[in-house]
Structures are given as structure tokens and as C-alpha cells.
Design an enzyme around this catalytic site. Structure first.
Site, PDB file in Angstrom:
ATOM      1  N   CYS A 191      -4.727   2.577  -3.814  1.00  0.00           N
ATOM      2  CA  CYS A 191      -3.480   3.058  -3.194  1.00  0.00           C
ATOM      3  C   CYS A 191      -2.342   2.055  -3.365  1.00  0.00           C
ATOM      4  CB  CYS A 191      -3.653   3.368  -1.711  1.00  0.00           C
ATOM      5  SG  CYS A 191      -4.849   4.644  -1.400  1.00  0.00           S
TER       6      CYS A 191
ATOM      7  N   ASP B  49       2.984  -4.930   8.075  1.00  0.00           N
ATOM      8  CA  ASP B  49       1.778  -4.118   7.908  1.00  0.00           C
ATOM      9  C   ASP B  49       0.586  -5.072   7.952  1.00  0.00           C
ATOM     10  OD1 ASP B  49      -0.401  -2.740   7.056  1.00  0.00           O
ATOM     11  OD2 ASP B  49       0.466  -2.000   5.185  1.00  0.00           O
TER      12      ASP B  49
ATOM     13  N   GLN C 267      -4.658  -5.282   6.789  1.00  0.00           N
ATOM     14  CA  GLN C 267      -5.696  -6.117   6.182  1.00  0.00           C
ATOM     15  C   GLN C 267      -5.831  -7.472   6.852  1.00  0.00           C
ATOM     16  OE1 GLN C 267      -7.942  -5.217   4.004  1.00  0.00           O
ATOM     17  NE2 GLN C 267      -7.081  -3.248   3.438  1.00  0.00           N
TER      18      GLN C 267
ATOM     19  N   LYS D  96     -10.706  -0.807  10.260  1.00  0.00           N
ATOM     20  CA  LYS D  96     -10.955  -1.949   9.362  1.00  0.00           C
ATOM     21  C   LYS D  96     -11.378  -3.174  10.156  1.00  0.00           C
ATOM     22  CE  LYS D  96      -7.327  -0.443   6.155  1.00  0.00           C
ATOM     23  NZ  LYS D  96      -8.016   0.200   5.055  1.00  0.00           N
TER      24      LYS D  96
ATOM     25  N   HIS E 209       0.871  -1.180   0.000  1.00  0.00           N
ATOM     26  CA  HIS E 209       0.000   0.000   0.000  1.00  0.00           C
ATOM     27  C   HIS E 209       0.912   1.236   0.000  1.00  0.00           C
ATOM     28  CE1 HIS E 209      -2.753   2.989   1.825  1.00  0.00           C
ATOM     29  NE2 HIS E 209      -3.719   2.229   1.366  1.00  0.00           N
TER      30      HIS E 209
END
Ligand code: 7TS
Length: 384
Positions: free
Chosen positions: A341, A177, A180, A203, A101
Site C-alpha cells: 500500500c 501517522d 507502525q 498492529k 501509506h
């Protein structure tokens, strides 16, 4: 009536989260770590309880490792502007991937410009990361590997364990990261042994404006704060200041108190729903949606055949992703069109945009049926 398939962007919020926000503002609204009256104590207690919940959620070593931020973007930027600036020198290498991202690309471009460190990428090979050359990419010059766990565009979960092990062999630090992945699975930072982990609350059923930066204690202790202000200090005089202990050293100013408390309610809620159920249900939806989409003529679905994630990205022949998505909105279907993104990944596929459906545990097969029916109608409308 709404069919919401844009969960990779942000999830919907359960009532208990909205109520936690309302309760804070209406019953014990006060600043944290300051007042000594009852509602200030209550606010501090509720805020700090969430640090314990996050610590348990990711099986971290202690609450001292849990820093509240405004989201993944801020978490990564703190690591870049603190650890990066202090530890990277000319010729050192930062390794990221071609499927990151933008929030895990741009901060490193800024830092490499500032420090002279070289930014390198694990490339894509077809639909997955190409790890064939990993022993060259991770070498004695590598100081940091920053890698996306679960793609926000492709149905992929990256083999981060393998990457972490290789990085640690050369003494490099690893940032994962997890923006998600954390809404969909149990993460265990002690087991992963990652040095940093970042994610956003919004999220995973939580409010916007809150996220987490996990860092190993010994690393955080040796990092300088990025933001100066209230709460992050031990002593301030006219010529110098000393820092508060971790994690407070990194939480300058009044934090997003309500949002942190809302995140706590979201964590309780998700634990109740259960990550096993979430994984199983979303995986069923993905399989069903993929097989239904494959029946549509001239569709290209991006990513490996075996979708491991919670998103499906596709394009249909000559139709603009934006036109289709705008028309689907007329049927109260929310899906995203765009580059998500992740422009370098779009370049890999030689496209500028795709349609992305992203699922969460509250989505259903009948919503998928409705989506397919409306997608077919939309194509007919454009054809006319
Ligand atoms: N990393 C990943 C993998 C993401 O998917 C996102 C947001 C971020 C970082 C940044 O998170 P933020 O909360 O700080 O904005 N991804 C998306 C998306 O796919 N659509 O909208 C936001």
C-alpha cells in the site's frame, strides 16, 4: 507451527486480549452510554477505562482528546473530511511525503480536489526523506503536514519533531501517522506537540476494528462531526441538531465496544512486556536478519544501511517476490509480497513489489535461521 513475519500488517493476539473479548460477549454484553442496568453500566465503565489507558499510553492532555475509530484509515479520513473540508481553501497547501501509506495519500487527494488545496510531497532522496528543501515546502501557504512516523516498508523512523517545529512556525497543523511506531515505542503527544495522532489497535496486539484519533482539544472542539447518528448529539429536532461534547461528537452510533475493551487488554499486556524490551529485541532481530540476508547472492535490501525500524524489504535478482513468498508459505512462513500500500515509494525504487519481513517481540533468531534456510531451498526449487 508458524513463523509469522508479517507483523507490520497485523500482529498476533495474546490470550488476554482474546479472553477480554470473550468475557465481554459472555458476561456483560450490552451497549454503552445508554442503559442504566448493571451490565450496561459495566460495559460503559470498561469502555471508558480504555480511553483513560490510551490517554496515559500516549501522554495525552485528557480523555477528551481520545476518539475511538475503526483504525488508522478512518482516523485520517475523519481529519480530512472534517478539519480538511472546513479549513482548506483554494491555493492552500497540504504537505505529505513520498513514503506515505495509501491511507495518508488518498484522503488528501480527495480533499484537495474538493477544496482546491494543493497536495505537495516531501520527496525521497535515496533511502530517506529529503529535508533539504523543507523550508520551501513548509511555507505560509502550508495549512497541514501529515507525516508517517515509522515506515511500513523501509527501516526508517522519520524526524517528525523537526517537521512539527517547522510546521508550527508557519501556523500549520501536523498529523502524525503512528500506525507502525506505536506498537514499538513510547509516544508522548505533549512532548511531540503534534496536533493529531492516528493509530490502529490490531498492529499492537489488539483486535481488528479499533483505532484511535488523538486531537488537541481546541482543534477537535472547532471541528464538525463527519458521521451523524446516535450518541454524537446533544439535541435533535426536526430542523436542526446540536452536538455532544468531544470526544463523543465523533463517535456516532454503537461503537466497536468489544474491540475497544480488547485494545485495553492489549495496552496492559504491552506495558507489561515493556517498550524498552520490545525496541531492544526487535532491533537485535533486525540486525541479525539483515546480516544473514546480506549473505544471499543478488539480494537488494531497500532502505538505509542502519535499519532503525522493525521491517526489512528486499528483492532477489530475477525471482518474483510473489513466487518466493508463496513457496515460503509451504514451510509455514508468513511474509508479505506486494507494494505494501505504498505505490509511490515503490515507484521511487522503480519496482512494483518487494518481500517484506516485519518483526515483533515474540519473534526469535531461530525463526530467522529457519527463514534463511527455507529461502535458500525455495530459490533452488525455482532454479530447477
Ligand atoms: N499507516 C501506516 C503507516 C500503515 O502501515 C498502515 C497499515 C495504515 C496506515 C493503515 O492502517 P489500517 O489499520 O487502517 O489498515 N499498513 C499495512 C501494511 O503495511 N500491511 O498491511 C497493512
Amino acid at each position: 507451527p508458524l513463523v509469522y513475519f508479517d507483523n507490520a500488517s497485523t500482529s498476533q493476539k495474546p490470550k488476554c486480549v482474546i479472553e477480554a473479548l470473550t468475557q465481554f460477549y459472555s458476561e456483560y454484553n450490552a451497549n454503552v452510554h445508554r442503559g442504566i442496568y448493571k451490565i450496561a453500566d459495566a460495559a460503559t465503565e470498561e469502555y471508558e477505562k480504555v480511553r483513560i489507558k490510551v490517554n496515559n499510553l500516549i501522554n495525552s492532555y485528557s480523555e477528551r482528546s481520545i476518539i475511538f475509530t475503526s483504525g488508522t484509515t478512518e482516523s485520517i479520513n475523519i481529519v480530512a473530511h472534517s478539519w480538511g473540508v472546513e479549513n482548506l481553501r483554494k491555493g492552500d497547501e497540504i504537505l505529505i511525503t513520498e513514503m506515505e501509506h495509501h491511507s495518508n495519500i488518498v484522503p488528501w487527494q480527495i480533499i484537495s480536489k474538493k477544496t482546491g488545496a494543493i497536495l505537495r510531497y516531501i520527496p525521497m532522496r535515496d533511502d530517506i526523506l529529503d529535508l533539504n528543501n523543507i523550508d520551501n515546502l513548509i511555507n505560509n501557504r502550508t495549512k497541514l503536514v501529515s507525516i508517517i512516523h515509522q515506515s511500513n516498508v523501509l527501516g526508517i523512523i522519520n524526524p517528525i519533531r523537526e517537521v512539527i517545529e517547522k510546521a508550527h512556525k508557519v501556523g500549520a497543523k501536523v498529523l502524525v501517522d503512528a500506525a507502525q511506531s506505536i506498537p514499538h515505542m513510547n509516544l508522548d503527544v505533549q512532548n511531540l506537540e503534534c496536533d493529531f495522532l492516528t493509530f490502529s489497535g490490531h498492529k499492537m496486539c489488539g483486535p481488528t476494528g479499533v483505532g484511535v484519533l488523538f486531537g488537541k482539544e481546541n482543534i477537535l472542539e472547532n471541528m464538525d462531526p463527519v458521521f451523524g447518528g446516535g450518541q454524537m448529539i446533544e439535541k435533535v429536532s426536526l430542523d436542526k441538531s446540536t452536538w455532544n461534547e468531544i470526544p463523543f461528537k465523533f463517535e456516532a452510533g454503537t461503537p466497536n465496544i468489544a474491540q475497544v475493551i480488547g485494545l485495553g487488554a492489549a495496552i496492559d499486556y504491552l506495558m507489561n512486556v515493556g517498550f524498552d524490551f520490545i525496541r531492544e529485541h526487535v532491533s537485535e532481530l533486525i540486525q541479525y536478519a539483515t546480516s544473514e540476508l546480506q549473505k544471499i547472492e543478488h539480494i537488494t535490501i531497500y532502505g538505509p544501511n542502519q535499519n532503525q525500524g522493525s521491517v526489512i524489504s528486499f528483492n532477489i535478482d530475477k525471482y518474483s517476490a510473489y513466487d518466493l513468498v508463496k513457496l515460503l508459505d509451504c514451510y509455514n512462513i508468513a511474509v508479505r509480497a506486494g507494494h505494501h500500500c505504498v505505490q509511490p515509494l515503490m515507484n521511487h525504487y522503480n519496482i512494483s513489489s518487494s518481500i517484506r519481513k516485519s518483526f515483533y517481540f515474540y519473534n526469535t533468531k531461530s525463526e530467522i535461521n529457519y527463514f534463511i534456510e527455507c529461502l535458500k531451498k525455495t530459490i533452488k526449487i525455482i532454479d530447477h
